[in-house]
Enzyme design. Structure first.
Site, PDB file in Angstrom:
ATOM      1  N   ALA A  61       0.852  -1.202   0.000  1.00  0.00           N
ATOM      2  CA  ALA A  61       0.000   0.000   0.000  1.00  0.00           C
ATOM      3  C   ALA A  61       0.884   1.247   0.000  1.00  0.00           C
ATOM      4  O   ALA A  61       2.002   1.224   0.515  1.00  0.00           O
ATOM      5  CB  ALA A  61      -0.889  -0.016   1.233  1.00  0.00           C
ATOM      6  N   GLY A 102       0.575  -5.506   0.053  1.00  0.00           N
ATOM      7  CA  GLY A 102      -0.311  -5.533  -1.110  1.00  0.00           C
ATOM      8  C   GLY A 102       0.401  -5.976  -2.367  1.00  0.00           C
ATOM      9  O   GLY A 102      -0.228  -6.549  -3.270  1.00  0.00           O
ATOM     10  N   GLU A 105       0.208  -9.616  -2.256  1.00  0.00           N
ATOM     11  CA  GLU A 105      -1.188 -10.033  -2.468  1.00  0.00           C
ATOM     12  C   GLU A 105      -1.557  -9.943  -3.948  1.00  0.00           C
ATOM     13  O   GLU A 105      -2.271 -10.795  -4.477  1.00  0.00           O
ATOM     14  CB  GLU A 105      -2.123  -9.183  -1.602  1.00  0.00           C
ATOM     15  CG  GLU A 105      -1.935  -9.493  -0.119  1.00  0.00           C
ATOM     16  CD  GLU A 105      -2.827  -8.667   0.786  1.00  0.00           C
ATOM     17  OE1 GLU A 105      -2.656  -7.441   0.811  1.00  0.00           O
ATOM     18  OE2 GLU A 105      -3.696  -9.246   1.458  1.00  0.00           O
ATOM     19  N   GLU A 125       1.997  -6.594   7.532  1.00  0.00           N
ATOM     20  CA  GLU A 125       0.899  -5.812   8.117  1.00  0.00           C
ATOM     21  C   GLU A 125       0.823  -5.926   9.636  1.00  0.00           C
ATOM     22  O   GLU A 125       0.441  -4.984  10.327  1.00  0.00           O
ATOM     23  CB  GLU A 125      -0.442  -6.241   7.499  1.00  0.00           C
ATOM     24  CG  GLU A 125      -0.631  -5.807   6.061  1.00  0.00           C
ATOM     25  CD  GLU A 125       0.110  -6.665   5.040  1.00  0.00           C
ATOM     26  OE1 GLU A 125       0.852  -7.595   5.438  1.00  0.00           O
ATOM     27  OE2 GLU A 125      -0.064  -6.408   3.840  1.00  0.00           O
TER      28      GLU A 125
END
Ligand SMILES: NC(=O)c1ccc[n+]([C@@H]2O[C@H](COP(=O)([O-])OP(=O)(O)OC[C@H]3O[C@@H](n4cnc5c(N)ncnc54)[C@H](O)[C@@H]3O)[C@@H](O)[C@H]2O)c1
Length: 694
Positions: A61, A102, A105, A125
């Protein structure tokens, strides 16, 4: 453009391009989704490669979007991942350098993953009190297995890509391979394979998944302490085993949203941003030139000097320690050697590195030997006369442009600077004990300290792996000025009815690493005694509990004298409540005519913590600290304030400033009102319904 598009050998190459680490911010997500759609509709394209420009595949992110509506604006990260996963043509993630959060991911939503060796792969995270919220907890265990995925997600630690060859990665190319060319070749090889392999369609394989998860729950719970995120990670990973994919994703989403609302996660994110903010000084732009630090000198080989010198040696910077007497120098150097030897014995330092570091540390009795150093840090006795003679001498001998720093904890840095003809080169570098361990470095900016000197000190703090926080000049700077009020309250609590062990236990249960009395015994109660004697002359109106003086008059300085607020057995640091101390305290209350009372743990915690908050507010309104979050960093990194509460100012915001102010008013009416005069900033913010950090 934050993603580039190019077709090579019938393969669309989408390159994420959002420096520095290709964070998946809104503009990047829009560009990546558009590029995927373009590839889908181009009949010349057989397959798609996603990679990253510059220093990363993707760091995850975009932290600049945290707490902003942009993070939730379409296309969200979910949409991007589902677009990749739903592509009719195979999508290959080509990973190098960094693939985190992210970014990983997104890679898990691709049909294939290839990598260069040495790339750092992580779902970090949990370090911000969260869990991977874009399918990471559901897809990673399907790909690399339950145990390995749980390890990665619960620890947040990076794993090198080559360790994931054959599980996460279809191929890890040899070092030096041209990644995009190899990925394009790979994509062409798999271009016609149907059905397209999807991570979501796999099953989590494990011989005894429930047994493993139960054991993991117990272990993770014990290790996580006050933090809820690690256990939530385990539960969402369990959902990958126990629920169909879509249901698992919904569960992950709900636990993610729950975690974003917890104080612990908010505190961790606050600390994350506070650390970055602390390095920014409004009137010192980030392009301010810095002076190069290639060599250092330290004056004084005592408790602090030795630890400070070790910091330089650890950073590979040669350092010379100057003393007045050979004996003191030998003792100081021997302590450094012993410290390093202990680290070698614990297996945390190789014998070669030990030699290297000791080779960087020299001793001297002659100022001529340090004259060419780029920086000198004075750590002699805390006495203005001694500081004066040292700084006059430094002014005479040091080369022009050298930085002259003082490690003073309480003395007026402007006065110290006035002993030299170059006050622009003088700065405070306040290390904390043990200086080779503690993260905090208070950087004290004098009235005339040059901007380049300040910028250099901030850069140096990073090189020494410290958290640098800038403070203006005042007695005690940020940290010690606040702790003084905390310790005063601890003393008053003894007069009113508490005992040291009760005070320590209450504040340790709140989460402090160590209560004020154990801390006093560790640091030496004689230090505070000397300061109080000075204050009694300078500020006779400031009241203290006399119990600390009575303790010192009895020779109970702490661990070093075998007794302080607690009794100690030889060679053992375990504190044992002391009958003598308890009697002394009770007798003292009687002498004062105070009827001792039961004091609740809540009162103890509030009085100690709000004393910090109120003084912190004064420090803020006087401009000694630039921002509330700087004060929080000082307390998190130098004073053992519980990280999960985010620092005293953040904690006050959590409680609500109106509540803090009301409690301060209550305690001020009861006893020693002078100590509880509320900061006007606190009153104003409370009236406006605001917080220190908002
Ligand atoms: N001890 C702490 O926890 C702590 C923490 C932060 C800052 N400080 C500050 O650091 C400074 C040093 O404190 P310390 O605890 O290391 O003291 P210390 O007494 O352990 O060491 C001081 C050393 O300075 C040497 N010295 C004295 N005069 C000198 C001179 N003119 N030239 C060269 N060497 C000289 C002494 O021989 C001694 O070895 C003080 O200003 C103190 O306030 C101390």
């Amino acid at each position: 453009m934050s993603a580039d598009y190019q077709v090579r050998n019938n393969v669309a190459v989408i390159t994420l391009n959002n420096p520095p680490v290709n964070g998946l911010g809104l503009a990047t997500r829009i560009a990546a989704v558009e590029a995927l759609q373009m590839a889908e509709s181009d009949p010349a394209v057989r397959a798609i490669v996603i990679t990253g420009a510059g220093k990363a595949f993707s760091g995850g992110a975009d932290i600049r979007e945290f707490n902003s509506p942009k993070a939730l604006t379409e296309p969200t990260l979910h949409t991007l991942i589902r677009t990749a996963e739903g592509s009719g043509k195979p999508v290959v993630a080509a990973i190098h350098s960094v693939c985190m959060g992210g970014g990983l991911e997104l890679a898990l939503g691709c049909n294939y993953r290839v990598a260069l060796p040495g790339a750092q792969i992580a779902l970090p995270e949990v370090k911000l009190g969260l869990l991977p919220g874009a399918g990471g907890t559901q897809r990673l265990p399907r790909m690399i297995g339950l145990e390995a995925a749980l390890d990665m997600i619960v620890s947040g630690s990076p794993v090198p890509s080559e360790k994931l060859a054959g599980s996460l990665f279809d191929e890890v190319f040899p070092a030096g391979t041209e990644l995009v060319a190899a990925a394009v070749e790979f994509a062409n090889k798999v271009a016609d394979i149907r059905p397209l392999p999807k991570v979501r369609e796999r099953k989590v394989e494990h011989a005894d998944a429930q047994g493993f998860l139960d054991a993991a729950r117990a272990k993770v719970k014990a290790a996580a302490g006050a933090f809820p995120a690690p256990l939530e990670c385990v539960e969402t990973i369990a959902a990958a085993v126990n629920m169909p994919f879509e249901e698992g994703c919904k569960f992950e989403r709900s636990r993610f949203i729950h975690l974003t609302q917890t104080v612990e996660s908010k505190a961790l994110r606050h600390a994350f941003f506070a650390e970055r903010a602390a390095g920014k000084i409004p009137d010192v732009p980030s392009d301010t030139p810095v002076r190069e630090i290639r060599s250092a000198a330290v004056i004084g080989a005592g408790t602090m000097g030795g630890g400070i010198a070790m910091n330089f040696a650890n950073a590979g910077i040669p350092v010379t320690i100057l003393e007045t007497k050979q004996e003191a120098l030998d003792k100081g150097l021997a302590t450094i050697r012993k410290n390093y030897e202990n680290t070698v014995r614990k297996g945390k330092l190789s014998p070669e590195k030990f030699e290297q570091r000791m080779g960087l540390v020299k001793g001297s009795l002659d100022y001529a030997d340090i004259a060419q150093a780029d920086i000198v840090i004075e750590a002699v006795f805390e006495d203005m006369g001694v500081k004066e003679s040292v700084f006059r001498q430094l002014d005479r001998v040091m080369r022009p442009g050298a930085i002259l720093a003082s490690n003073t904890s309480t003395l007026d840095l402007n006065k110290i600077a006035s002993f030299t003809s170059r006050p622009q080169d003088v700065i405070g570098l306040h290390f904390f004990s043990p200086a080779n361990v503690m993260k905090l470095l208070e950087i004290v900016r004098g009235e005339q300290t040059g901007k380049d000197v300040l910028a250099t000190a901030l850069a140096l703090s990073k090189k020494l792996k410290k958290t640098g926080v800038v403070s203006g000049v005042c007695d005690g700077f940020i940290g010690n000025r606040m702790v003084e009020q905390y310790i005063r309250q601890a003393g008053f609590l003894l007069d009113e009815g508490a005992l040291p062990q009760q005070v320590d236990r209450a504040i340790e249960q709140f989460g402090f690493a160590m209560g004020p009395f154990r801390m006093g015994d560790l640091a030496g109660n004689d230090i505070g005694w000397a300061i109080r004697k000075r204050r009694a002359v300078e500020m006779p109106e400031v009241a203290y509990s006399k119990t600390a003086d009575l303790l010192c008059e009895a020779g109970r300085f702490g661990q070093k004298t075998g007794g302080g607020w607690y009794d100690y057995q030889a060679g053992d640091r375990t504190p044992h409540p002391s009958r003598w101390v308890d009697d002394m305290i009770v007798r003292h209350s009687k002498d004062l005519g105070i009827q001792r009372r039961e004091i609740s743990d809540q009162e103890i915690v509030e009085r100690l913590v709000y004393a910090l908050v109120n003084e912190g507010a004064k420090i803020l309104e006087e401009g000694i600290a630039l921002r509330a979050s700087d004060i929080d960093m000082v307390y998190l990194t130098g004073y053992g304030f519980p990280l999960y509460r985010g620092g005293p100012m953040f904690h006050a915001d959590t409680v609500g400033l109106a509540n803090v102010l009301a409690a301060i008013g209550k305690y001020g009416r009861a006893y020693h009102g002078e100590a509880w005069k509320p900061a006007s900033l606190l009153q104003r913010l409370a009236a406006e319904g605001r917080g220190f950090n908002s």
